[in-house]
Design an enzyme around this catalytic site. Sequence first.
Site, PDB file in Angstrom:
ATOM      1  N   LEU A 296       8.447 101.816  11.294  1.00  0.00           N
ATOM      2  CA  LEU A 296       6.964 102.119  10.836  1.00  0.00           C
ATOM      3  C   LEU A 296       6.095 101.308  11.835  1.00  0.00           C
ATOM      4  O   LEU A 296       6.178 100.023  12.054  1.00  0.00           O
ATOM      5  CB  LEU A 296       6.688 101.861   9.391  1.00  0.00           C
TER       6      LEU A 296
ATOM      7  N   TYR B 287      -0.186  98.510  28.116  1.00  0.00           N
ATOM      8  CA  TYR B 287      -1.589  98.143  28.135  1.00  0.00           C
ATOM      9  C   TYR B 287      -1.420  96.772  28.120  1.00  0.00           C
ATOM     10  O   TYR B 287      -1.116  95.936  27.267  1.00  0.00           O
ATOM     11  CB  TYR B 287      -2.056  98.871  27.004  1.00  0.00           C
TER      12      TYR B 287
ATOM     13  N   CYS C  32       6.858  91.989  13.071  1.00  0.00           N
ATOM     14  CA  CYS C  32       8.180  92.859  13.442  1.00  0.00           C
ATOM     15  C   CYS C  32       8.487  91.934  14.812  1.00  0.00           C
ATOM     16  O   CYS C  32       9.872  91.573  15.180  1.00  0.00           O
ATOM     17  CB  CYS C  32       8.032  94.122  13.728  1.00  0.00           C
TER      18      CYS C  32
END
Length: 442
Positions: A156, A258, A267
């Site tokens: 997620l 980027y 995470c």
Amino acid sequence: MNLTVIGTGYVGLVSGTCFAEMGNTVTCIDVDSKKIENLQQGIVPIYEPGLDAMVKRNLNNKTLRFSTDLSRNLEKCNIAFIAVGTPMGDDGSADLQYVLQVAMEIGKNMTHPLLIVDKSTVPVGTADKVRETIERELDGRGLSIAFDVVSNPEFLKEGDAINDFMKPDRVVIGSDNEEAADKMRALYSPFFRSSMDRLITMDVRSAEMTKYVANAMLATKISFMNEIANICELVGADVNKVRIGIGSDSRIGYSFIYPGSGYGGSCFPKDVKALKKTAEEHGYTAELISSVEEVNNRQKMVIAQKVIKRFGEDLSNRTFAVWGLAFKPETDDMREAPSIYIIKELIGRGAKIHAYDPKAMDEAQNFYLKDERNVTYFNSKYETLHDADAMILLTEWKEFRSPDFDELKKQLKQPVVFDGRNQYNHVRMQKHGFEYFQIGKK
């Protein structure tokens, strides 16, 4: 199906709510009675777009419930998800105390065959430990109850978690038992209306490894591009153009290349450290993974160093307007956010900070910057600019993309902008009359 999700943090709450949205009966369990009380009233403790409305809708539909009573809810469920935190230990490894505590409680309370699913991010071998813990408790009760332990790692993205869960690019199921794998396929089949090809089954240890490798790979792309950005500055190249040049290669792509102020959140930092620690425990030095972490730690200070180079080592009597505190847009999460390190570095040199973030200011004031007296919080981005020596952009929220540059110039003491996310066009900024500093370009 009747599901129990143990843990109402980010993963547990999103997972449980999305399963309920698909018609399952879901009970989310947590030991924090105040949190459960609030959730029962539809008060969601985290900011995640779409989650608030989905929780309330499923509460009203009675497909979603919240409780502190694990024993009672285990009696009714078919599948129990372990979705508690695995914080980083002092040595960089994942702390499994909460996962194993839940396993112990399951072993103490289960009364019928269950499928137990590790949804938490856990190191390789955790499913074995969960199984051993449950078996030990069952043996202590003199019971022999069949159960399986499956690994089902989450993928997620904070800020887009509902979409990720409802329309997954893949679901990984790690199981050494085909019957258990079939139950998981049945649970997830509504999320794959056109094709089940993206539901990937494998052995448990490979599934556990997949989560860490995915995050380490993404973190590697970020650190690699930030390293290239720093080289571009030294040689006079423009990393923004280099990014376009390499991203057009289908083998590379544009995702996660980027340049910026480094990755943060719950995470990537934790999982990179845990993967490195896992390698060490097996006698292997993961030099590339270590370098990813080192590059990221350095990158968090690049914007601070640009500020110091422009204004001097002593920043007493200087005030800086900081736009963005969260580690990324569409979340209030500040864990390992570059803003924390940059703000503390500037304050340590005597500076004052005017800060604004659409969602993360409570987190900053109550946790991550609560001891910093030289930080003042404002209700809008423009309010931060008054009497500030420069503006520093650290999170690429949409509302920062097209500001009123005339207002920006009018409010600042001098038209100086430090862009930690390369949001603006260098040529346009110069035309507006700004002294503009970004990542990867002189």
